[in-house]
Design a protein around this motif. Structure first.
Motif, PDB file in Angstrom:
ATOM      1  N   HIS A   5       0.822  -1.213   0.000  1.00 15.26           N
ATOM      2  CA  HIS A   5       0.000   0.000   0.000  1.00 15.26           C
ATOM      3  C   HIS A   5       0.858   1.266   0.000  1.00 15.26           C
ATOM      4  CE1 HIS A   5      -3.426   2.605   0.766  1.00 15.26           C
ATOM      5  NE2 HIS A   5      -2.723   3.152   1.747  1.00 15.26           N
ATOM      6  N   ASN A   6       1.971   1.238   0.732  1.00 11.76           N
ATOM      7  CA  ASN A   6       2.813   2.428   0.865  1.00 11.76           C
ATOM      8  C   ASN A   6       3.937   2.510  -0.154  1.00 11.76           C
ATOM      9  OD1 ASN A   6       1.487   3.647   3.139  1.00 11.76           O
ATOM     10  ND2 ASN A   6       2.276   1.947   4.352  1.00 11.76           N
ATOM     11  N   ALA A   7       3.997   1.548  -1.090  1.00 12.57           N
ATOM     12  CA  ALA A   7       5.036   1.570  -2.118  1.00 12.57           C
ATOM     13  C   ALA A   7       4.865   2.808  -2.994  1.00 12.57           C
ATOM     14  CB  ALA A   7       4.964   0.298  -2.967  1.00 12.57           C
ATOM     15  N   SER A   8       5.991   3.394  -3.392  1.00 10.27           N
ATOM     16  CA  SER A   8       5.963   4.578  -4.254  1.00 10.27           C
ATOM     17  C   SER A   8       6.646   4.236  -5.567  1.00 10.27           C
ATOM     18  CB  SER A   8       6.663   5.739  -3.545  1.00 10.27           C
ATOM     19  OG  SER A   8       8.025   5.423  -3.350  1.00 10.27           O
ATOM     20  N   GLY A   9       7.057   5.251  -6.310  1.00  8.02           N
ATOM     21  CA  GLY A   9       7.667   5.043  -7.620  1.00  8.02           C
ATOM     22  C   GLY A   9       9.009   4.342  -7.589  1.00  8.02           C
ATOM     23  N   ASP A  10       9.709   4.358  -6.460  1.00  7.65           N
ATOM     24  CA  ASP A  10      10.998   3.684  -6.374  1.00  7.65           C
ATOM     25  C   ASP A  10      10.799   2.180  -6.332  1.00  7.65           C
ATOM     26  OD1 ASP A  10      12.395   6.097  -6.252  1.00  7.65           O
ATOM     27  OD2 ASP A  10      12.245   6.180  -4.071  1.00  7.65           O
ATOM     28  N   ALA A  11      11.754   1.450  -6.906  1.00  8.47           N
ATOM     29  CA  ALA A  11      11.698  -0.008  -6.855  1.00  8.47           C
ATOM     30  C   ALA A  11      11.800  -0.468  -5.406  1.00  8.47           C
ATOM     31  CB  ALA A  11      12.828  -0.607  -7.678  1.00  8.47           C
ATOM     32  N   MET A  12      10.975  -1.448  -5.041  1.00  8.73           N
ATOM     33  CA  MET A  12      10.992  -1.978  -3.684  1.00  8.73           C
ATOM     34  C   MET A  12      11.105  -3.493  -3.744  1.00  8.73           C
ATOM     35  SD  MET A  12       8.061  -1.907  -0.693  1.00  8.73           S
ATOM     36  CE  MET A  12       8.163  -0.171  -0.310  1.00  8.73           C
ATOM     37  N   LEU A  13      11.905  -4.030  -2.846  1.00  5.58           N
ATOM     38  CA  LEU A  13      12.052  -5.477  -2.705  1.00  5.58           C
ATOM     39  C   LEU A  13      11.451  -5.886  -1.370  1.00  5.58           C
ATOM     40  CD1 LEU A  13      13.199  -8.304  -3.320  1.00  5.58           C
ATOM     41  CD2 LEU A  13      15.367  -7.519  -2.364  1.00  5.58           C
ATOM     42  N   ILE A  14      10.532  -6.854  -1.409  1.00  8.45           N
ATOM     43  CA  ILE A  14       9.926  -7.401  -0.196  1.00  8.45           C
ATOM     44  C   ILE A  14      10.322  -8.865  -0.106  1.00  8.45           C
ATOM     45  CG2 ILE A  14       7.799  -7.926   1.049  1.00  8.45           C
ATOM     46  CD1 ILE A  14       6.471  -5.606  -0.465  1.00  8.45           C
ATOM     47  N   ARG A  15      10.939  -9.236   0.997  1.00 13.91           N
ATOM     48  CA  ARG A  15      11.334 -10.628   1.216  1.00 13.91           C
ATOM     49  C   ARG A  15      10.349 -11.298   2.176  1.00 13.91           C
ATOM     50  NH1 ARG A  15      16.390 -11.480  -0.837  1.00 13.91           N
ATOM     51  NH2 ARG A  15      17.749  -9.653  -0.945  1.00 13.91           N
ATOM     52  N   LEU A  16       9.909 -12.496   1.780  1.00  9.13           N
ATOM     53  CA  LEU A  16       9.049 -13.313   2.634  1.00  9.13           C
ATOM     54  C   LEU A  16       9.873 -14.462   3.171  1.00  9.13           C
ATOM     55  CD1 LEU A  16       5.899 -13.560   0.314  1.00  9.13           C
ATOM     56  CD2 LEU A  16       6.434 -11.818   2.024  1.00  9.13           C
ATOM     57  N   PRO A  17       9.666 -14.877   4.423  1.00 10.03           N
ATOM     58  CA  PRO A  17      10.448 -15.982   4.982  1.00 10.03           C
ATOM     59  C   PRO A  17      10.170 -17.301   4.262  1.00 10.03           C
ATOM     60  CG  PRO A  17       9.067 -14.941   6.684  1.00 10.03           C
ATOM     61  CD  PRO A  17       8.703 -14.332   5.371  1.00 10.03           C
ATOM     62  N   GLU A  18      11.204 -18.095   4.087  1.00 10.04           N
ATOM     63  CA  GLU A  18      11.026 -19.420   3.500  1.00 10.04           C
ATOM     64  C   GLU A  18      10.018 -20.200   4.341  1.00 10.04           C
ATOM     65  OE1 GLU A  18      13.442 -23.506   2.375  1.00 10.04           O
ATOM     66  OE2 GLU A  18      14.510 -21.894   3.384  1.00 10.04           O
ATOM     67  N   GLY A  19       9.080 -20.855   3.660  1.00  9.31           N
ATOM     68  CA  GLY A  19       8.080 -21.676   4.339  1.00  9.31           C
ATOM     69  C   GLY A  19       6.867 -20.919   4.829  1.00  9.31           C
ATOM     70  N   ALA A  20       6.863 -19.596   4.712  1.00  9.57           N
ATOM     71  CA  ALA A  20       5.713 -18.809   5.160  1.00  9.57           C
ATOM     72  C   ALA A  20       4.492 -19.151   4.317  1.00  9.57           C
ATOM     73  CB  ALA A  20       6.007 -17.317   5.063  1.00  9.57           C
ATOM     74  N   ASN A  21       3.325 -19.214   4.964  1.00  9.31           N
ATOM     75  CA  ASN A  21       2.044 -19.375   4.279  1.00  9.31           C
ATOM     76  C   ASN A  21       1.176 -18.206   4.730  1.00  9.31           C
ATOM     77  OD1 ASN A  21      -0.262 -20.120   2.991  1.00  9.31           O
ATOM     78  ND2 ASN A  21      -0.476 -22.089   4.006  1.00  9.31           N
ATOM     79  N   ILE A  22       1.152 -17.170   3.928  1.00 13.28           N
ATOM     80  CA  ILE A  22       0.476 -15.932   4.303  1.00 13.28           C
ATOM     81  C   ILE A  22      -0.954 -15.938   3.771  1.00 13.28           C
ATOM     82  CG2 ILE A  22       0.497 -13.425   4.055  1.00 13.28           C
ATOM     83  CD1 ILE A  22       3.572 -13.606   4.007  1.00 13.28           C
ATOM     84  N   ASP A  23      -1.920 -15.972   4.680  1.00 14.68           N
ATOM     85  CA  ASP A  23      -3.341 -15.938   4.358  1.00 14.68           C
ATOM     86  C   ASP A  23      -3.735 -14.474   4.161  1.00 14.68           C
ATOM     87  OD1 ASP A  23      -6.115 -15.881   4.327  1.00 14.68           O
ATOM     88  OD2 ASP A  23      -6.338 -17.262   6.005  1.00 14.68           O
ATOM     89  N   LEU A  24      -4.159 -14.130   2.963  1.00 12.16           N
ATOM     90  CA  LEU A  24      -4.476 -12.743   2.648  1.00 12.16           C
ATOM     91  C   LEU A  24      -5.832 -12.292   3.177  1.00 12.16           C
ATOM     92  CD1 LEU A  24      -3.017 -12.606  -0.960  1.00 12.16           C
ATOM     93  CD2 LEU A  24      -2.004 -11.727   1.165  1.00 12.16           C
ATOM     94  N   GLY A  25      -6.570 -13.182   3.804  1.00 17.65           N
ATOM     95  CA  GLY A  25      -7.794 -12.797   4.503  1.00 17.65           C
ATOM     96  C   GLY A  25      -8.919 -12.309   3.611  1.00 17.65           C
ATOM     97  N   GLY A  26      -8.904 -12.682   2.339  1.00 17.24           N
ATOM     98  CA  GLY A  26      -9.996 -12.274   1.462  1.00 17.24           C
ATOM     99  C   GLY A  26      -9.802 -10.930   0.799  1.00 17.24           C
TER     100      GLY A  26
END
Length: 121
Positions: A21-42
């Motif tokens: 949501h807060n990403a702007s025009g600059d390139a951004m890298l987001i790292r997720l932990p190995e094995g994570a199962n992120i439920d986006l909640g709909g």
């Protein structure tokens, strides 16, 4: 590995959604932990405008799971998304295209070492 500078870590739907949501025009890298199962909640991740975002994980990767309550992500209005070693699961939309991920209006998507599982449109 820790995250610094233009690298950010997310280990929950809330932290990931906030970074997107807060990403702007600059390139951004987001790292997720190995094995994570992120439920986006709909609620799909929404990328719009001049956002360039890369979401990645290491090893066996991480999962973003829409739980058949939404699509996983939408990339619109010129936004750019790269997904590396992150798997998208259980996206569902009715009467539309893009069960796992929708790309339209000049958006771009690049996927590498990723799986789409159980998505329907």
């Amino acid at each position: 590995a820790g995250c610094s500078g233009l690298e950010h870590c997310a280990d929950s739907a809330e932290s990931l959604r906030s970074l997107v949501h807060n990403a702007s025009g600059d390139a951004m890298l987001i790292r997720l932990p190995e094995g994570a199962n992120i439920d986006l909640g709909g609620y799909a991740l929404e990328l719009r405008g001049s956002v360039t975002l890369r979401i990645e994980s290491s090893g066996f990767g991480a999962w973003l799971d829409a739980g058949q309550r939404s699509r996983v992500a939408s990339v619109r209005d010129g936004a750019s998304l790269s997904i590396v070693n992150v798997h998208l699961a259980h996206g569902l939309v009715e009467d539309e295209s893009g069960g796992c991920i929708l790309v339209e209006d000049g958006g771009t998507l690049r996927m590498e070492k990723s799986v789409l599982l159980g998505c329907e449109a």
